[in-house]
Design a protein around this motif. Structure first.
Motif, PDB file in Angstrom:
ATOM      1  N   ALA A 179       0.819  -1.214   0.000  1.00  0.00           N
ATOM      2  CA  ALA A 179       0.000   0.000   0.000  1.00  0.00           C
ATOM      3  C   ALA A 179       0.851   1.261   0.000  1.00  0.00           C
ATOM      4  O   ALA A 179       0.434   2.302  -0.539  1.00  0.00           O
ATOM      5  N   THR A 180       2.037   1.201   0.571  1.00  0.00           N
ATOM      6  CA  THR A 180       2.901   2.376   0.623  1.00  0.00           C
ATOM      7  C   THR A 180       3.293   2.833  -0.778  1.00  0.00           C
ATOM      8  O   THR A 180       3.274   4.030  -1.086  1.00  0.00           O
ATOM      9  N   THR A 181       3.650   1.872  -1.648  1.00  0.00           N
ATOM     10  CA  THR A 181       3.999   2.224  -3.027  1.00  0.00           C
ATOM     11  C   THR A 181       2.790   2.781  -3.762  1.00  0.00           C
ATOM     12  O   THR A 181       2.889   3.783  -4.484  1.00  0.00           O
ATOM     13  N   TYR A 209      -0.233   7.500  -6.160  1.00  0.00           N
ATOM     14  CA  TYR A 209      -1.420   8.358  -6.200  1.00  0.00           C
ATOM     15  C   TYR A 209      -1.115   9.767  -5.698  1.00  0.00           C
ATOM     16  O   TYR A 209      -1.702  10.743  -6.185  1.00  0.00           O
ATOM     17  N   GLN A 210      -0.187   9.897  -4.758  1.00  0.00           N
ATOM     18  CA  GLN A 210       0.207  11.234  -4.316  1.00  0.00           C
ATOM     19  C   GLN A 210       0.801  12.025  -5.473  1.00  0.00           C
ATOM     20  O   GLN A 210       0.510  13.225  -5.648  1.00  0.00           O
ATOM     21  N   GLN A 211       1.625  11.362  -6.282  1.00  0.00           N
ATOM     22  CA  GLN A 211       2.208  12.015  -7.454  1.00  0.00           C
ATOM     23  C   GLN A 211       1.125  12.382  -8.460  1.00  0.00           C
ATOM     24  O   GLN A 211       1.140  13.487  -9.034  1.00  0.00           O
ATOM     25  N   LEU A 212       0.164  11.486  -8.674  1.00  0.00           N
ATOM     26  CA  LEU A 212      -0.920  11.767  -9.610  1.00  0.00           C
ATOM     27  C   LEU A 212      -1.767  12.949  -9.140  1.00  0.00           C
ATOM     28  O   LEU A 212      -2.196  13.780  -9.942  1.00  0.00           O
ATOM     29  N   VAL A 213      -2.008  13.020  -7.838  1.00  0.00           N
ATOM     30  CA  VAL A 213      -2.792  14.140  -7.292  1.00  0.00           C
ATOM     31  C   VAL A 213      -2.042  15.458  -7.476  1.00  0.00           C
ATOM     32  O   VAL A 213      -2.634  16.482  -7.831  1.00  0.00           O
ATOM     33  N   GLN A 214      -0.731  15.442  -7.257  1.00  0.00           N
ATOM     34  CA  GLN A 214       0.053  16.652  -7.452  1.00  0.00           C
ATOM     35  C   GLN A 214       0.019  17.121  -8.897  1.00  0.00           C
ATOM     36  O   GLN A 214      -0.045  18.324  -9.173  1.00  0.00           O
ATOM     37  N   GLU A 215       0.053  16.167  -9.818  1.00  0.00           N
ATOM     38  CA  GLU A 215       0.055  16.512 -11.240  1.00  0.00           C
ATOM     39  C   GLU A 215      -1.338  16.848 -11.756  1.00  0.00           C
ATOM     40  O   GLU A 215      -1.479  17.567 -12.759  1.00  0.00           O
ATOM     41  N   GLN A 273      -7.820  11.559  -5.914  1.00  0.00           N
ATOM     42  CA  GLN A 273      -7.811  11.854  -4.483  1.00  0.00           C
ATOM     43  C   GLN A 273      -8.552  10.766  -3.705  1.00  0.00           C
ATOM     44  O   GLN A 273      -8.153  10.397  -2.596  1.00  0.00           O
ATOM     45  N   VAL A 274      -9.634  10.275  -4.289  1.00  0.00           N
ATOM     46  CA  VAL A 274     -10.354   9.170  -3.645  1.00  0.00           C
ATOM     47  C   VAL A 274      -9.470   7.916  -3.621  1.00  0.00           C
ATOM     48  O   VAL A 274      -9.409   7.204  -2.609  1.00  0.00           O
ATOM     49  N   ALA A 316      -6.991   8.250  -0.953  1.00  0.00           N
ATOM     50  CA  ALA A 316      -7.595   7.963   0.348  1.00  0.00           C
ATOM     51  C   ALA A 316      -7.691   6.455   0.577  1.00  0.00           C
ATOM     52  O   ALA A 316      -7.422   5.956   1.676  1.00  0.00           O
ATOM     53  N   SER A 317      -8.060   5.724  -0.461  1.00  0.00           N
ATOM     54  CA  SER A 317      -8.171   4.268  -0.353  1.00  0.00           C
ATOM     55  C   SER A 317      -6.818   3.637  -0.054  1.00  0.00           C
ATOM     56  O   SER A 317      -6.700   2.756   0.806  1.00  0.00           O
ATOM     57  N   ALA A 318      -5.769   4.086  -0.758  1.00  0.00           N
ATOM     58  CA  ALA A 318      -4.429   3.547  -0.531  1.00  0.00           C
ATOM     59  C   ALA A 318      -3.912   3.938   0.855  1.00  0.00           C
ATOM     60  O   ALA A 318      -3.226   3.160   1.521  1.00  0.00           O
ATOM     61  N   THR A 319      -4.262   5.148   1.295  1.00  0.00           N
ATOM     62  CA  THR A 319      -3.848   5.602   2.624  1.00  0.00           C
ATOM     63  C   THR A 319      -4.493   4.738   3.703  1.00  0.00           C
ATOM     64  O   THR A 319      -3.858   4.381   4.699  1.00  0.00           O
TER      65      THR A 319
END
Length: 310
Positions: free
Chosen positions: A160-162, A167-173, A181-182, A185-188
């Protein structure tokens, strides 16, 4: 991507650099290594930091092993060094087999970054092995996996960390792509941080906060909070009353064992529909939300619920 010289066990950066004992170059199809105590650390553990290693645990007396090995060797040749096929004879190297916890063969383990990523047992059909491999390793000529596919593969492998990092990178871009973002949240949540996952959902615009995907993640957060902890489960040991059945079902759902949880909830509906003001049926509907309308389990258990009610 580096590969492993089957003779020295050392990582190489160019497939053409692999040498035979005579010094002549060999085809990448020869990246198939017999494993013993002398090279296990170097090839499997250290080597997998650079190139995925497919560890095939087999035995001479095992007929399914004999059927599976040619398939794995064929794939190793086709993948042209994208992974190393490491073959372990558990009869000759029982100490390694014991350390790996091998109980039956064939047992095939995918080692990446020094960690066990996935595994399967038995002589699976070639098509099924190809599908399994494609989740983690790009075959020659295949289009690179999209970030979303990489994230899903990581989640499927329990990493899940990877997935969260992707997804953090995708959200930034793509800051206005709220599906990302959803997914973050799921991966988090899968990474064990329920509060941060809830905060991510709460920060969404109202029209996205109640999307089916967001509601599903929120439902999973709530199941994790409602489910009994290990101490409470121990106290329920030996009980088979409605409360015990319901709480164990919540724990199964929170742990991702949805099918067991859904079966328990359906059973509770049959035996004690009144429990908790129809809690079993209401919880079934919440699980459907958590899984999503198109999930195979949602489709199957909606039918079972409908048949039971009508």
């Amino acid at each position: 991507m580096a590969i492993i010289d089957p003779n020295s066990g050392a990582p190489l950066t160019n497939p053409d650099d692999v040498s035979s004992p005579s010094g002549q170059s060999v085809d990448p199809a020869d990246y198939i290594v017999d494993i013993d105590m002398s090279n296990f650390q170097q090839v499997v553990l250290e080597g997998s930091m650079q190139t995925p290693v497919l560890l095939d645990c087999w035995a001479p007396w095992c007929e399914p092993c004999k059927n599976l090995m040619p398939v794995l060797e064929k794939l190793a040749k086709e993948y042209q060094g994208a992974f190393v096929l490491a073959k372990l004879n558990i009869e000759e190297h029982q100490q390694i087999a014991a350390q790996l916890g091998i109980r039956s063969v064939p047992d095939v383990k995918l080692i990446m970054q020094g960690q066990l990523y996935d595994q399967f047992q038995g002589a699976l059909p070639e098509s099924q092995i190809r599908e399994w491999l494609s989740q983690y390793i790009q075959a020659p000529g295949d289009a690179p996996a999209s970030p979303e596919e990489q994230a899903q593969a990581a989640l499927d492998a329990g990493d899940a960390t990877t997935a969260r990092s992707i997804y953090q990178q995708l959200v930034q871009e793509n800051p206005t792509h709220y599906d990302y973002q959803v997914a973050l949240a799921s991966a988090t949540l899968a990474d064990g941080e329920a509060d941060k996952a809830r905060n991510l959902l709460d920060s969404l615009p109202p029209e996205h906060r109640d999307s089916p995907q967001a509601k599903g993640v929120r439902a999973r957060i709530e199941f994790g909070e409602e489910a009994p902890d290990r101490e409470e489960l121990d106290e329920l040991e030996g009980r088979n009353d409605s409360e015990a059945i319901y709480k164990r079902a919540l724990r199964h759902v929170a742990d991702g064992d949805y099918e067991t949880g859904l079966d328990a909830l359906l059973s509770l509906m049959q035996t004690d529909r009144a429990y908790g003001d129809d809690a079993a049926r209401k919880t079934l509907l919440r699980v459907f939300d958590a899984l999503g309308a198109d999930h195979p389990l949602t489709v199957t258990y909606r039918r079972k619920l409908f048949a039971m009610l009508y």
